[in-house]
Enzyme design. Sequence first.
Site, mmCIF file in Angstrom:
data_model
loop_
_atom_site.group_PDB
_atom_site.id
_atom_site.type_symbol
_atom_site.label_atom_id
_atom_site.label_comp_id
_atom_site.label_asym_id
_atom_site.label_seq_id
_atom_site.Cartn_x
_atom_site.Cartn_y
_atom_site.Cartn_z
ATOM 1 N N SER A 121 0.829 -1.210 0.000
ATOM 2 C CA SER A 121 0.000 0.000 0.000
ATOM 3 C C SER A 121 0.859 1.254 0.000
ATOM 4 C CB SER A 121 -0.868 0.058 1.261
ATOM 5 O OG SER A 121 -1.690 -1.062 1.349
ATOM 6 N N HIS A 142 -2.268 -3.367 -6.627
ATOM 7 C CA HIS A 142 -2.863 -2.992 -5.337
ATOM 8 C C HIS A 142 -4.363 -3.270 -5.389
ATOM 9 C CE1 HIS A 142 -4.190 0.061 -2.220
ATOM 10 N NE2 HIS A 142 -3.394 -0.760 -1.567
ATOM 11 N N GLU A 154 -5.169 -1.330 -8.738
ATOM 12 C CA GLU A 154 -4.227 -0.325 -9.248
ATOM 13 C C GLU A 154 -2.939 -1.040 -9.671
ATOM 14 O OE1 GLU A 154 -4.520 3.618 -6.840
ATOM 15 O OE2 GLU A 154 -4.866 1.964 -5.450
ATOM 16 N N ASN A 192 -5.508 5.373 -2.090
ATOM 17 C CA ASN A 192 -5.239 5.703 -0.682
ATOM 18 C C ASN A 192 -4.962 7.186 -0.444
ATOM 19 O OD1 ASN A 192 -5.827 3.332 0.601
ATOM 20 N ND2 ASN A 192 -3.768 2.482 0.386
HETATM 21 N N1 LIG Z 1 -5.697 -4.384 4.913
HETATM 22 C C1 LIG Z 1 -5.940 -3.649 3.838
HETATM 23 O O1 LIG Z 1 -7.004 -3.006 3.711
HETATM 24 C C2 LIG Z 1 -4.964 -3.591 2.690
HETATM 25 C C3 LIG Z 1 -5.421 -3.140 1.442
HETATM 26 C C4 LIG Z 1 -4.558 -3.146 0.352
HETATM 27 C C5 LIG Z 1 -3.233 -3.555 0.536
HETATM 28 N N2 LIG Z 1 -2.805 -3.970 1.755
HETATM 29 C C6 LIG Z 1 -1.409 -4.460 1.862
HETATM 30 O O2 LIG Z 1 -1.459 -5.889 1.772
HETATM 31 C C7 LIG Z 1 -0.401 -6.467 2.561
HETATM 32 C C8 LIG Z 1 -0.995 -7.410 3.595
HETATM 33 O O3 LIG Z 1 -1.890 -6.688 4.412
HETATM 34 P P1 LIG Z 1 -2.980 -7.450 5.301
HETATM 35 O O4 LIG Z 1 -3.934 -6.424 5.761
HETATM 36 O O5 LIG Z 1 -3.475 -8.668 4.610
HETATM 37 O O6 LIG Z 1 -2.047 -7.899 6.543
HETATM 38 P P2 LIG Z 1 -2.340 -9.001 7.657
HETATM 39 O O7 LIG Z 1 -1.563 -8.580 8.843
HETATM 40 O O8 LIG Z 1 -3.803 -9.267 7.757
HETATM 41 O O9 LIG Z 1 -1.690 -10.347 7.034
HETATM 42 C C9 LIG Z 1 -0.331 -10.493 6.742
HETATM 43 C C10 LIG Z 1 -0.007 -11.983 6.714
HETATM 44 O O10 LIG Z 1 1.327 -12.139 6.208
HETATM 45 C C11 LIG Z 1 1.918 -13.207 6.907
HETATM 46 N N3 LIG Z 1 3.359 -13.092 6.764
HETATM 47 C C12 LIG Z 1 4.216 -12.257 7.400
HETATM 48 N N4 LIG Z 1 5.457 -12.444 6.939
HETATM 49 C C13 LIG Z 1 5.395 -13.409 5.991
HETATM 50 C C14 LIG Z 1 6.353 -14.016 5.121
HETATM 51 N N5 LIG Z 1 7.644 -13.685 5.165
HETATM 52 N N6 LIG Z 1 5.909 -14.948 4.254
HETATM 53 C C15 LIG Z 1 4.596 -15.306 4.226
HETATM 54 N N7 LIG Z 1 3.649 -14.761 5.017
HETATM 55 C C16 LIG Z 1 4.059 -13.829 5.877
HETATM 56 C C17 LIG Z 1 1.423 -13.060 8.342
HETATM 57 O O11 LIG Z 1 1.558 -14.261 9.051
HETATM 58 C C18 LIG Z 1 -0.036 -12.645 8.098
HETATM 59 O O12 LIG Z 1 -0.883 -13.787 8.050
HETATM 60 C C19 LIG Z 1 0.370 -5.278 3.143
HETATM 61 O O13 LIG Z 1 1.425 -4.963 2.274
HETATM 62 C C20 LIG Z 1 -0.682 -4.163 3.164
HETATM 63 O O14 LIG Z 1 -0.116 -2.879 3.139
HETATM 64 C C21 LIG Z 1 -3.642 -4.011 2.837
#
Ligand SMILES: NC(=O)c1ccc[n+]([C@@H]2O[C@H](COP(=O)([O-])OP(=O)(O)OC[C@H]3O[C@@H](n4cnc5c(N)ncnc54)[C@H](O)[C@@H]3O)[C@@H](O)[C@H]2O)c1
Length: 292
Positions: A121, A142, A154, A192
């Site tokens: 993000s 994204h 995106e 965002n």
């Molecule tokens: N939450 C949102 O609304 C949103 C929206 C768009 C993008 N994002 C992006 O998506 C990504 C994930 O966000 P999220 O909200 O799903 O986070 P989250 O915390 O819900 O999940 C992240 C997961 O990644 C796992 N993880 C950590 N290190 C790891 C590794 N080395 N290999 C494999 N798995 C690993 C963790 O165990 C966890 O289950 C981030 O980059 C975030 O910025 C989030």
Amino acid sequence: MNTTSHTVAVLGAGTMGSGIACVMARAGHRTLLFDVDETNLGRGLDTVRGFFDNGVRKGKIDAAQADSAVANLSGTTDLGDLAPADVVVEAIFEDLDLKKETFGRLDGIVSERTLFHTNTSTLSVTGIASGSRLPGRVVGTHYCNPAPLMKLVEVADGRHTEGWAHDATLEFLDTLGKTSVVTKDRPGFIVNRFLIPWENSCIDALESGVGTKESIDAAVRGALGHPMGPFRLLDIVGMDIHKQVAMRLYEQLREPRFFPPPMVERMVAAGDLGRKTGRGFYEYDDNRLFGS
Ligand SMILES: NC(=O)c1ccc[n+]([C@@H]2O[C@H](COP(=O)([O-])OP(=O)(O)OC[C@H]3O[C@@H](n4cnc5c(N)ncnc54)[C@H](O)[C@@H]3O)[C@@H](O)[C@H]2O)c1
């Protein structure tokens, strides 16, 4: 890239990874969901299965389609199992070194033509791509949250993304029924830049007593036509993630509208992160990361 079925590895079984896995499995791609944490992997797999079960119950998807989507899905904690992937979609913690290291390790596992997509993000796609020996294959994709329901993705090339990877990414997103919008590798991409300040202003309205969470959610649905109100959405996003994204954008863009209101810090400190902890603005009695 042709439009037949692909093998897609989704890295991270959290909110976004499990949502993206739903999208891949529904589109007919063999979907390998990977997480380093067994518990999180199990919860992610439950979330995907729950999404399809719910869809059948509500008459939004037929049972045969749901069965076939679920049959496309498998989970693993072994990076080596991702070797057959044509496309890798990274949705792990928002940590530059971790994302770079993961892509670097995958270089030695998957084919040289495998696409690397990052769902970051706030981090630079170019920075993440520098972790791969082949940065030309890395593209920012994204997804909007919740990924199975929102059509927009995106697409942002890094400085060294090659034309074939950009084109193949757009073709691949087409197979998912997504609408792609091409943007630049800049903090917050397009969405965002507007969404985070808007969510902050909704939290601010709640904190200052303009309305209840229910009335603000209802007003946004009714007046702005959003499919869900800001507090239902933030409960899916996760307050930890909202805080992190807001702070990272504030640090990079230096505009006060990105700075999260005080309520965000209190909720994070209390562990009221949203669906992932069972309580955020609302309370939840199931284990799933999204879905009604
Ligand atoms: N939450 C949102 O609304 C949103 C929206 C768009 C993008 N994002 C992006 O998506 C990504 C994930 O966000 P999220 O909200 O799903 O986070 P989250 O915390 O819900 O999940 C992240 C997961 O990644 C796992 N993880 C950590 N290190 C790891 C590794 N080395 N290999 C494999 N798995 C690993 C963790 O165990 C966890 O289950 C981030 O980059 C975030 O910025 C989030």
